[in-house]
Design a protein around this motif. Structure first.
Motif, PDB file in Angstrom:
ATOM      1  N   ASP A 383       2.901  -1.321   1.076  1.00 58.02           N
ATOM      2  CA  ASP A 383       1.880  -0.620   0.288  1.00 58.02           C
ATOM      3  C   ASP A 383       2.448   0.545  -0.504  1.00 58.02           C
ATOM      4  OD1 ASP A 383       2.491   1.050   2.378  1.00 58.02           O
ATOM      5  OD2 ASP A 383       0.428   1.272   3.109  1.00 58.02           O
ATOM      6  N   LEU A 384       3.794   0.685  -0.483  1.00 55.96           N
ATOM      7  CA  LEU A 384       4.491   1.752  -1.207  1.00 55.96           C
ATOM      8  C   LEU A 384       4.023   3.142  -0.774  1.00 55.96           C
ATOM      9  CD1 LEU A 384       4.687   0.036  -4.687  1.00 55.96           C
ATOM     10  CD2 LEU A 384       6.655   0.806  -3.354  1.00 55.96           C
ATOM     11  N   ALA A 385       3.611   3.261   0.487  1.00 57.92           N
ATOM     12  CA  ALA A 385       3.139   4.561   0.975  1.00 57.92           C
ATOM     13  C   ALA A 385       4.258   5.591   0.997  1.00 57.92           C
ATOM     14  CB  ALA A 385       2.544   4.402   2.374  1.00 57.92           C
ATOM     15  N   GLN A 386       5.465   5.188   1.428  1.00 61.97           N
ATOM     16  CA  GLN A 386       6.570   6.155   1.448  1.00 61.97           C
ATOM     17  C   GLN A 386       6.917   6.598   0.038  1.00 61.97           C
ATOM     18  OE1 GLN A 386      10.088   5.849   4.150  1.00 61.97           O
ATOM     19  NE2 GLN A 386      11.273   5.633   2.252  1.00 61.97           N
ATOM     20  N   GLU A 387       7.066   5.647  -0.868  1.00 63.34           N
ATOM     21  CA  GLU A 387       7.436   6.015  -2.240  1.00 63.34           C
ATOM     22  C   GLU A 387       6.362   6.876  -2.885  1.00 63.34           C
ATOM     23  OE1 GLU A 387      10.131   6.600  -4.714  1.00 63.34           O
ATOM     24  OE2 GLU A 387      10.602   4.875  -3.451  1.00 63.34           O
ATOM     25  N   SER A 388       5.099   6.559  -2.633  1.00 66.24           N
ATOM     26  CA  SER A 388       4.001   7.298  -3.256  1.00 66.24           C
ATOM     27  C   SER A 388       3.915   8.735  -2.763  1.00 66.24           C
ATOM     28  CB  SER A 388       2.669   6.594  -2.978  1.00 66.24           C
ATOM     29  OG  SER A 388       2.656   5.296  -3.541  1.00 66.24           O
ATOM     30  N   ALA A 389       4.457   8.999  -1.570  1.00 70.46           N
ATOM     31  CA  ALA A 389       4.369  10.347  -0.995  1.00 70.46           C
ATOM     32  C   ALA A 389       5.489  11.261  -1.464  1.00 70.46           C
ATOM     33  CB  ALA A 389       4.391  10.255   0.528  1.00 70.46           C
ATOM     34  N   LEU A 390       6.538  10.714  -2.081  1.00 78.18           N
ATOM     35  CA  LEU A 390       7.682  11.527  -2.475  1.00 78.18           C
ATOM     36  C   LEU A 390       7.418  12.251  -3.789  1.00 78.18           C
ATOM     37  CD1 LEU A 390      10.588   9.051  -1.650  1.00 78.18           C
ATOM     38  CD2 LEU A 390       9.721  10.923  -0.243  1.00 78.18           C
ATOM     39  N   ARG A 391       7.889  13.487  -3.856  1.00 78.26           N
ATOM     40  CA  ARG A 391       7.786  14.297  -5.071  1.00 78.26           C
ATOM     41  C   ARG A 391       9.142  14.931  -5.350  1.00 78.26           C
ATOM     42  NH1 ARG A 391       3.987  11.692  -4.881  1.00 78.26           N
ATOM     43  NH2 ARG A 391       1.778  12.197  -5.211  1.00 78.26           N
ATOM     44  N   ALA A 392       9.585  14.823  -6.584  1.00 78.80           N
ATOM     45  CA  ALA A 392      10.868  15.408  -6.963  1.00 78.80           C
ATOM     46  C   ALA A 392      10.826  16.921  -6.827  1.00 78.80           C
ATOM     47  CB  ALA A 392      11.211  15.026  -8.395  1.00 78.80           C
ATOM     48  N   ALA A 393      11.912  17.501  -6.321  1.00 76.66           N
ATOM     49  CA  ALA A 393      12.000  18.959  -6.264  1.00 76.66           C
ATOM     50  C   ALA A 393      12.035  19.541  -7.674  1.00 76.66           C
ATOM     51  CB  ALA A 393      13.240  19.376  -5.481  1.00 76.66           C
ATOM     52  N   THR A 394      12.721  18.855  -8.578  1.00 73.81           N
ATOM     53  CA  THR A 394      12.747  19.238  -9.990  1.00 73.81           C
ATOM     54  C   THR A 394      12.497  17.973 -10.801  1.00 73.81           C
ATOM     55  OG1 THR A 394      14.357  20.992  -9.541  1.00 73.81           O
ATOM     56  CG2 THR A 394      14.068  20.309 -11.840  1.00 73.81           C
ATOM     57  N   ALA A 395      11.315  17.868 -11.394  1.00 69.20           N
ATOM     58  CA  ALA A 395      10.929  16.649 -12.099  1.00 69.20           C
ATOM     59  C   ALA A 395      11.526  16.610 -13.501  1.00 69.20           C
ATOM     60  CB  ALA A 395       9.403  16.562 -12.173  1.00 69.20           C
ATOM     61  N   LEU A 396      11.499  15.429 -14.109  1.00 69.71           N
ATOM     62  CA  LEU A 396      11.849  15.328 -15.517  1.00 69.71           C
ATOM     63  C   LEU A 396      10.908  16.193 -16.357  1.00 69.71           C
ATOM     64  CD1 LEU A 396      12.462  11.502 -16.177  1.00 69.71           C
ATOM     65  CD2 LEU A 396      14.175  13.296 -15.889  1.00 69.71           C
ATOM     66  N   GLU A 397      11.414  16.662 -17.468  1.00 66.45           N
ATOM     67  CA  GLU A 397      10.567  17.403 -18.404  1.00 66.45           C
ATOM     68  C   GLU A 397       9.402  16.516 -18.844  1.00 66.45           C
ATOM     69  OE1 GLU A 397      10.854  19.290 -22.922  1.00 66.45           O
ATOM     70  OE2 GLU A 397      12.642  18.507 -21.912  1.00 66.45           O
ATOM     71  N   MET A 398       8.210  17.081 -18.835  1.00 64.22           N
ATOM     72  CA  MET A 398       7.027  16.313 -19.216  1.00 64.22           C
ATOM     73  C   MET A 398       7.073  15.971 -20.704  1.00 64.22           C
ATOM     74  SD  MET A 398       4.927  15.768 -16.653  1.00 64.22           S
ATOM     75  CE  MET A 398       3.332  15.567 -17.433  1.00 64.22           C
ATOM     76  N   ARG A 399       6.943  14.696 -21.034  1.00 60.96           N
ATOM     77  CA  ARG A 399       6.829  14.257 -22.421  1.00 60.96           C
ATOM     78  C   ARG A 399       6.293  12.839 -22.435  1.00 60.96           C
ATOM     79  NH1 ARG A 399      13.081  12.887 -24.331  1.00 60.96           N
ATOM     80  NH2 ARG A 399      12.073  11.547 -25.862  1.00 60.96           N
ATOM     81  N   GLU A 400       5.672  12.484 -23.539  1.00 59.44           N
ATOM     82  CA  GLU A 400       5.146  11.125 -23.681  1.00 59.44           C
ATOM     83  C   GLU A 400       6.296  10.135 -23.812  1.00 59.44           C
ATOM     84  OE1 GLU A 400       1.988   9.916 -23.670  1.00 59.44           O
ATOM     85  OE2 GLU A 400       1.346  11.922 -23.016  1.00 59.44           O
ATOM     86  N   ALA A 401       6.084   8.949 -23.273  1.00 64.19           N
ATOM     87  CA  ALA A 401       7.095   7.907 -23.403  1.00 64.19           C
ATOM     88  C   ALA A 401       7.153   7.410 -24.845  1.00 64.19           C
ATOM     89  CB  ALA A 401       6.784   6.759 -22.466  1.00 64.19           C
ATOM     90  N   ASP A 402       8.369   7.227 -25.328  1.00 65.10           N
ATOM     91  CA  ASP A 402       8.554   6.648 -26.658  1.00 65.10           C
ATOM     92  C   ASP A 402       8.464   5.130 -26.631  1.00 65.10           C
ATOM     93  OD1 ASP A 402       9.237   9.202 -28.006  1.00 65.10           O
ATOM     94  OD2 ASP A 402      11.025   9.110 -26.734  1.00 65.10           O
ATOM     95  N   ALA A 403       8.757   4.553 -25.471  1.00 64.15           N
ATOM     96  CA  ALA A 403       8.725   3.093 -25.351  1.00 64.15           C
ATOM     97  C   ALA A 403       8.434   2.730 -23.908  1.00 64.15           C
ATOM     98  CB  ALA A 403      10.057   2.488 -25.786  1.00 64.15           C
TER      99      ALA A 403
END
Length: 520
Positions: A383-403
């Motif tokens: 059910d991807l419960a482990q993956e869904s619970a993880l949060r990056a300590a430093t995330a990528l810069e927020m921006r809209e996807a180009d593709a």
């Protein structure tokens, strides 16, 4: 594999076995390049000698450890009688140094030496042959790049390097798997027979199928299905199966290996790592297995998951975390005061087999741990419960996807064919990207086996599981269970073709590879 670092940055030796995987910092401080050699070695597997491959450092151990800020400068020599090449998993070298056969560099000839020189990426990483049958012969080793905080911390570092092993040759293993005789370990009610032949009329990317760049609505119209739920129409993951069809089964393991190893040892003779009462441990777990997902179970020791694939995450408390092939986990553990011995086990998903090591204070009684548990471990992260619970300590810069690109994962047990966008590697159409673009890759698994998907030359962030978006972990390998979608975001790097593949070696060997083609 253990090293202890005080606040003064002084290393203390661990057990004799552990030392074979560790380099003293003094050996790394010279101005010249480090040395590695691809060579053979002999292991004792439950009293039986086994000749395997390895990556030997200058101290005679396996793998490399770098200090903070240290550049990766290494001379790699092929001391084998066969051609080989090494990929630096989790690192982002120039494409010419990535270590994939003929992309662009050819395999090493016997006796050949090449120099690698690039800025190292911090974290728990590893190195391995990018020839599947060589990785299955254990041509792999840890690659640890420390951060400044690692040297400042008063804690002991322990590396847990996991393998699955067969006394048969990889060619024999692959032949048995492809014949369908390797293993029949499926969850009732979920059988891969329900997956369409990738070369038949429902091919998700064959001559008349979907190509990279098609949007979701086009994919749905082509396949005659609604992908918004992450499941096929009429499909019930609890076991009701496809509407009007036979029940489907999910295949967890397609081969029973002869042994499961932690730091080259089975539980008949596990590594015993000496620790201090009340001490602190950073357990660096690397799943170098060819085809086995594990649960890391610390038992009575409470842990905190602090990094995945070498990238820090917000700490998650627990004593059991899953790890797919190619992935890494950093688990911080605070030991109890007083004398004691604490097994840390790697449990094979869906089965009773296990490997592990033991943390023990001096003088403590070390228990005997059977290699087979009384109960099978559960499947990992359906059910991807482990993956869904993880949060990056430093995330990528927020921006809209180009593709946004759909990456369809397909295949079946019989005939044993595994595809990306309906094609095996030789027939691939690369996934397109332009340098500097923010690209989202939507991994959609329409098969009944899970796939750990690894991208070379990039780190990506998990940004969605099925229809739920979030700022998840930074990774280079993400596990996609059956009938699920995982979306990752990345910033396209060097203009080149970068490998994108499943890290299940029999799947890779059967065609489950493509490339991310980045253009300037």
């Amino acid at each position: 594999m253990t090293q202890k670092i005080s606040r003064r940055g002084v290393l203390a030796a661990g057990a004799a076995m552990a030392a074979s995987f560790a380099l003293p910092r003094a050996a790394l401080a010279s101005d010249g390049p480090m040395t590695l050699s691809a060579t053979t070695r002999v292991l004792d597997i439950d009293g039986r000698a086994a000749t395997v491959l390895g990556l030997e450092n200058a101290a005679g151990g396996q793998g490399l450890t770098l200090d903070p800020g240290q550049r990766f400068r290494a001379d790699l020599t092929n001391d084998l009688a066969e051609r080989m090449i090494v990929h630096w998993h989790g690192q982002i070298p120039p494409n010419a140094q990535d270590g994939v056969p003929d992309m662009p560099m050819p395999l090493f000839a016997p006796g050949e030496t090449r120099r690698y020189d690039y800025a190292a990426t911090p974290g728990t990483h590893w190195m391995h042959s990018h020839v599947p049958v060589q990785e299955m012969r254990l041509l792999a080793a840890p690659l640890i790049v420390r951060r400044p905080e690692d040297l400042a911390a008063d804690r002991q570092e322990v590396v847990m390097f996991l393998h699955d092993f067969s006394f048969r040759t990889p060619q024999e293993v692959l032949a048995e798997i492809r014949s369908g005789a390797g293993h029949d370990d499926a969850m009732p009610g979920m059988q891969g027979a329900g997956v369409a032949d990738p070369h038949a009329g429902h091919d998700m990317g064959g001559a008349d199928g979907a190509m990279p760049g098609m949007d979701m609505s086009e994919m749905e119209e082509m396949a005659g299905m609604d992908m918004s739920s992450g499941a096929m129409p009429g499909h019930d993951m609890a076991g009701d199966g496809m509407a009007g069809a036979a029940p489907m089964q999910m295949d967890l393991n397609d081969f029973d290996f002869d042994a499961y190893l932690a730091n080259d040892r089975t539980l008949s003779d596990p590594e015993v790592v000496r620790v201090d009462p009340g001490g602190r441990v950073l357990l660096r777990v690397i799943n170098a297995a060819a085809a086995t997902v594990f649960w890391i179970d610390s038992g009575d020791l409470a842990g905190r998951l602090v990094a995945v694939d070498g990238q820090p995450v917000r700490a998650r408390a627990g004593s059991r975390f899953g790890i797919a092939m190619g992935q890494r986990l950093d688990i911080a553990i605070d030991l109890p005061a007083g004398r004691g011995a604490w097994p840390v086990l790697a449990l094979r998903e869906g089965a009773v087999e296990r490997a592990g090591l033991i943390l023990a204070t001096p003088g403590a009684h070390v228990p005997v741990i059977p290699a087979r548990a009384e109960q099978a471990a559960p499947p990992f992260d359906l059910d991807l419960a482990q993956e869904s619970a993880l949060r990056a300590a430093t995330a990528l810069e927020m921006r809209e996807a180009d593709a946004s690109q759909m990456v369809m994962l397909g295949g079946q047990m019989q005939p044993y064919i595994w595809t990306i966008n309906g094609r095996v590697f030789e027939e691939r159409i690369p996934v397109p990207a332009r340098q500097g673009q923010r690209v989202e890759l939507v991994f959609h698994n329409m098969s009944m086996m899970g796939h750990p998907m690894h991208l070379h030359g990039h780190h990506f962030q998990v940004v969605a599981v099925n229809d739920t978006r979030f700022a998840g972990a930074l990774r280079d390998t993400v596990y996609v269970p059956p009938m699920s979608r995982v979306t990752v975001a990345l910033d396209a790097g060097e203009s080149a073709e970068w490998m994108l593949h499943c890290h299940h070696m029999p799947h890779l060997a059967s065609g489950m590879m493509t490339t991310l083609a980045v253009r300037g």
